[in-house]
Scaffold this motif. Structure first.
Motif, PDB file in Angstrom:
ATOM      1  N   PRO A   4     -33.874 -61.114  31.323  1.00  0.00           N
ATOM      2  CA  PRO A   4     -32.948 -60.074  30.860  1.00  0.00           C
ATOM      3  C   PRO A   4     -31.967 -60.701  29.871  1.00  0.00           C
ATOM      4  CG  PRO A   4     -33.150 -60.042  33.256  1.00  0.00           C
ATOM      5  CD  PRO A   4     -33.828 -61.292  32.783  1.00  0.00           C
ATOM      6  N   PRO A   5     -31.504 -59.956  28.881  1.00  0.00           N
ATOM      7  CA  PRO A   5     -30.617 -60.540  27.869  1.00  0.00           C
ATOM      8  C   PRO A   5     -29.421 -61.306  28.434  1.00  0.00           C
ATOM      9  CG  PRO A   5     -31.348 -58.397  27.142  1.00  0.00           C
ATOM     10  CD  PRO A   5     -31.876 -58.563  28.540  1.00  0.00           C
ATOM     11  N   ALA A   6     -28.803 -60.786  29.466  1.00  0.00           N
ATOM     12  CA  ALA A   6     -27.640 -61.468  30.037  1.00  0.00           C
ATOM     13  C   ALA A   6     -28.025 -62.819  30.630  1.00  0.00           C
ATOM     14  CB  ALA A   6     -26.977 -60.589  31.098  1.00  0.00           C
ATOM     15  N   MET A   7     -29.214 -62.885  31.225  1.00  0.00           N
ATOM     16  CA  MET A   7     -29.672 -64.160  31.780  1.00  0.00           C
ATOM     17  C   MET A   7     -30.101 -65.113  30.671  1.00  0.00           C
ATOM     18  SD  MET A   7     -31.657 -63.325  35.343  1.00  0.00           S
ATOM     19  CE  MET A   7     -31.799 -65.074  35.714  1.00  0.00           C
ATOM     20  N   TRP A   8     -30.674 -64.583  29.589  1.00  0.00           N
ATOM     21  CA  TRP A   8     -31.016 -65.454  28.456  1.00  0.00           C
ATOM     22  C   TRP A   8     -29.743 -66.090  27.895  1.00  0.00           C
ATOM     23  CZ3 TRP A   8     -30.236 -65.858  23.120  1.00  0.00           C
ATOM     24  CH2 TRP A   8     -31.104 -66.741  22.465  1.00  0.00           C
ATOM     25  N   ASP A   9     -28.664 -65.291  27.829  1.00  0.00           N
ATOM     26  CA  ASP A   9     -27.385 -65.815  27.345  1.00  0.00           C
ATOM     27  C   ASP A   9     -26.919 -67.004  28.176  1.00  0.00           C
ATOM     28  OD1 ASP A   9     -27.052 -64.042  25.258  1.00  0.00           O
ATOM     29  OD2 ASP A   9     -25.797 -62.648  26.382  1.00  0.00           O
ATOM     30  N   ARG A  10     -27.243 -66.978  29.443  1.00  0.00           N
ATOM     31  CA  ARG A  10     -26.746 -68.020  30.348  1.00  0.00           C
ATOM     32  C   ARG A  10     -27.693 -69.193  30.495  1.00  0.00           C
ATOM     33  NH1 ARG A  10     -24.703 -66.915  36.610  1.00  0.00           N
ATOM     34  NH2 ARG A  10     -23.943 -69.045  37.014  1.00  0.00           N
ATOM     35  N   TRP A  11     -29.003 -68.902  30.514  1.00  0.00           N
ATOM     36  CA  TRP A  11     -29.959 -69.936  30.886  1.00  0.00           C
ATOM     37  C   TRP A  11     -30.825 -70.465  29.739  1.00  0.00           C
ATOM     38  CZ3 TRP A  11     -29.050 -72.272  35.223  1.00  0.00           C
ATOM     39  CH2 TRP A  11     -28.388 -71.584  36.243  1.00  0.00           C
ATOM     40  N   SER A  12     -30.714 -69.861  28.592  1.00  0.00           N
ATOM     41  CA  SER A  12     -31.500 -70.357  27.460  1.00  0.00           C
ATOM     42  C   SER A  12     -30.650 -70.600  26.225  1.00  0.00           C
ATOM     43  CB  SER A  12     -32.638 -69.380  27.124  1.00  0.00           C
ATOM     44  OG  SER A  12     -33.469 -69.922  26.124  1.00  0.00           O
ATOM     45  N   LYS A  13     -29.891 -69.617  25.823  1.00  0.00           N
ATOM     46  CA  LYS A  13     -29.146 -69.722  24.562  1.00  0.00           C
ATOM     47  C   LYS A  13     -28.256 -70.958  24.461  1.00  0.00           C
ATOM     48  CE  LYS A  13     -25.936 -67.165  21.584  1.00  0.00           C
ATOM     49  NZ  LYS A  13     -25.173 -65.906  21.403  1.00  0.00           N
ATOM     50  N   PRO A  14     -27.443 -71.301  25.485  1.00  0.00           N
ATOM     51  CA  PRO A  14     -26.546 -72.450  25.327  1.00  0.00           C
ATOM     52  C   PRO A  14     -27.287 -73.756  25.063  1.00  0.00           C
ATOM     53  CG  PRO A  14     -25.940 -71.147  27.247  1.00  0.00           C
ATOM     54  CD  PRO A  14     -27.268 -70.641  26.796  1.00  0.00           C
ATOM     55  N   TYR A  15     -28.472 -73.896  25.639  1.00  0.00           N
ATOM     56  CA  TYR A  15     -29.234 -75.135  25.484  1.00  0.00           C
ATOM     57  C   TYR A  15     -29.886 -75.204  24.104  1.00  0.00           C
ATOM     58  CZ  TYR A  15     -28.231 -75.145  30.424  1.00  0.00           C
ATOM     59  OH  TYR A  15     -27.564 -75.109  31.629  1.00  0.00           O
ATOM     60  N   ILE A  16     -30.307 -74.053  23.578  1.00  0.00           N
ATOM     61  CA  ILE A  16     -30.814 -74.017  22.201  1.00  0.00           C
ATOM     62  C   ILE A  16     -29.676 -74.329  21.236  1.00  0.00           C
ATOM     63  CG2 ILE A  16     -31.842 -72.563  20.406  1.00  0.00           C
ATOM     64  CD1 ILE A  16     -33.288 -71.033  22.642  1.00  0.00           C
ATOM     65  N   GLN A  17     -28.500 -73.784  21.494  1.00  0.00           N
ATOM     66  CA  GLN A  17     -27.345 -74.078  20.650  1.00  0.00           C
ATOM     67  C   GLN A  17     -27.031 -75.570  20.646  1.00  0.00           C
ATOM     68  OE1 GLN A  17     -24.677 -71.241  22.622  1.00  0.00           O
ATOM     69  NE2 GLN A  17     -24.354 -70.222  20.648  1.00  0.00           N
ATOM     70  N   GLU A  18     -27.130 -76.212  21.807  1.00  0.00           N
ATOM     71  CA  GLU A  18     -26.897 -77.658  21.883  1.00  0.00           C
ATOM     72  C   GLU A  18     -27.899 -78.418  21.030  1.00  0.00           C
ATOM     73  OE1 GLU A  18     -26.203 -79.737  25.572  1.00  0.00           O
ATOM     74  OE2 GLU A  18     -25.608 -77.868  26.549  1.00  0.00           O
ATOM     75  N   ILE A  19     -29.160 -77.988  21.078  1.00  0.00           N
ATOM     76  CA  ILE A  19     -30.191 -78.633  20.265  1.00  0.00           C
ATOM     77  C   ILE A  19     -29.872 -78.480  18.790  1.00  0.00           C
ATOM     78  CG2 ILE A  19     -32.609 -78.474  19.548  1.00  0.00           C
ATOM     79  CD1 ILE A  19     -33.285 -77.772  22.472  1.00  0.00           C
ATOM     80  N   VAL A  20     -29.536 -77.272  18.374  1.00  0.00           N
ATOM     81  CA  VAL A  20     -29.220 -77.017  16.967  1.00  0.00           C
ATOM     82  C   VAL A  20     -28.052 -77.887  16.520  1.00  0.00           C
ATOM     83  CG1 VAL A  20     -28.387 -75.287  15.322  1.00  0.00           C
ATOM     84  CG2 VAL A  20     -30.161 -74.680  16.993  1.00  0.00           C
ATOM     85  N   THR A  21     -26.997 -77.945  17.320  1.00  0.00           N
ATOM     86  CA  THR A  21     -25.826 -78.761  16.970  1.00  0.00           C
ATOM     87  C   THR A  21     -26.193 -80.229  16.853  1.00  0.00           C
ATOM     88  OG1 THR A  21     -24.328 -77.209  18.084  1.00  0.00           O
ATOM     89  CG2 THR A  21     -23.516 -79.444  17.707  1.00  0.00           C
TER      90      THR A  21
END
Length: 306
Positions: A160-177
Motif C-alpha cells: 500500500p502507498p503508505a507502507m511503501w513510504d515507510r518501508w521502501s522509499k526512504p532506503y531508495i532515497q538513501e541510495i540516491v543520496t
C-alpha cells in the motif's frame, strides 16, 4: 558472466541503450546470502533471514565475488563504443528483502509484510544493510563502465502507498543520496511493477527518470509527474505478439502521449518469452522512423530507444 546475451541484441538491433544481462539477486552471495535456482521454484534461499541471529550472517559486500559483472560491463562498453549507453541495474532494498525473508519468490508477501509489524527492528536492520550494499554495487558498476543505472523495486507495487513510504522509499532515497555523492553525473532510473498508485511518491526519491509499466496511461503519468523529470516506457510487451500494423499504432500512440521531451521509448516491462524476433526488429524500425511532430521524418535526438 558471458556478455553475449547483452551483446547479441546490440549487434542485431543497434538500440540507443544496452543493459547488462544479469539478475537482481546476483550480488546476494557477495554479502552473505547464498541461493540456488530450481527449475520450478526459481530462486531458493535455504536460510531466510527473519531473526537477529540471521542478521549475523550478513557482511559488507565483497566486490571480488562480483568481478564477472565488472568484466562484462567493461567488455560491453568496449563493444558498443560511443554508439550506445551501457545500463547497469540493481534491485531496490525492499524487493531484495522480499526474497531474503520469504526464502524465494512469492505471490502473497505475507511473511515480510507481517514482519513490518512483528519484527520491524529486524526488517529495518536488513533493509539498511541492503541499502549500503546496493549503493556500493551501483558505484562498482559505474566504475566498470555503466553510463546509467536502473533501480528495480519490482515488488514495491505490492505495498500500500503508505507502507511503501515507510518501508521502501526512504532506503531508495538513501541510495540516491549516496550515489549522487560518489557518481554525481550518473543518471538513475526507478521502475516499479504496478506503479500507478506510486508515481508522485517515486518522484520524491530524487531519481532522474521514472519507468512506467504498461498499465499506466503515459499521458496521465506525464501530467502527474510534471515536465522536470523524464519518463521511460511504456508499450505493453504483449503488443509484440500483435500484427505489425497494430504494434506500429501503439508505438506512435505512446510517443505522441509522452510528449516531445524527456521520454525514453521502451516497453513497459521486459521482452516476453517467445516474442517474435521480427516484432522486436519492427519496434526499433518504427522508433527510428519517428519524429514527434510528424512521425514521418527521421528520428530526432530527443527520442531514445533502449
Amino acid at each position: 558472466m558471458d556478455d553475449a546475451p547483452s551483446r547479441k541484441p546490440w549487434e542485431a538491433f543497434r538500440p540507443d541503450g544496452v543493459i547488462i544481462f544479469s539478475d537482481i539477486l546476483t550480488p546476494l552471495p557477495a554479502f552473505g546470502v547464498p541461493f540456488d535456482i530450481e527449475d520450478v521454484k526459481g530462486p531458493v534461499i535455504q536460510t531466510p533471514i527473519v531473526s537477529e541471529e540471521g542478521l549475523k550472517t550478513l557482511h559488507p559486500i565483497d566486490m571480488d565475488k562480483l568481478h564477472f559483472v565488472g568484466e562484462s560491463l567493461k567488455i560491453l562498453r568496449q563493444e558498443v563504443g560511443g554508439h550506445a549507453a551501457v545500463l547497469g541495474f540493481v534491485g531496490a532494498p525492499w524487493t531484495i528483502a522480499t526474497y531474503i525473508v520469504e526464502g524465494g519468490s512469492t505471490s502473497t508477501y505475507t511473511k515480510i509484510k507481517s514482519m513490518c509489524h512483528t519484527a520491524p527492528h529486524i526488517l529495518r536492520a536488513l533493509l539498511s544493510h541492503l541499502t549500503q550494499a546496493i549503493s556500493d554495487y551501483i558505484v562498482f558498476q559505474v566504475e566498470a563502465g555503466a553510463h546509467c543505472i536502473q533501480i528495480f523495486d519490482s515488488w514495491g507495487g505490492q505495498l500500500p502507498p503508505a507502507m511503501w513510504d515507510r518501508w521502501s522509499k526512504p532506503y531508495i532515497q538513501e541510495i540516491v543520496t549516496s550515489v549522487r555523492k560518489r557518481c554525481p553525473k550518473t543518471p538513475l532510473v526507478l521502475y516499479i511493477n504496478g506503479n500507478g498508485g506510486l508515481l508522485e511518491r517515486m518522484k520524491g526519491t530524487g531519481v532522474d527518470v521514472i519507468g512506467l509499466d504498461w498499465t499506466v496511461d503515459i499521458a496521465d503519468g506525464r501530467k502527474r509527474l510534471g515536465s522536470e523529470i523524464s519518463v521511460q516506457g511504456n508499450v505493453d510487451p504483449a503488443y509484440l505478439f500483435s500484427p505489425l500494423p497494430s504494434l506500429t499504432e501503439e508505438i506512435q500512440r505512446v510517443v505522441r502521449s509522452a510528449g516531445p521531451r524527456g521520454h525514453i521509448l521502451n516497453l513497459g516491462h521486459g521482452v516476453l518469452v517467445r516474442t517474435p524476433e521480427e516484432s522486436v526488429e519492427h519496434f526499433f524500425e518504427v522508433a527510428r522512423s519517428l519524429n514527434y511532430d510528424t512521425f514521418l521524418e527521421p528520428q530526432t535526438p530527443r527520442e531514445l530507444v533502449v
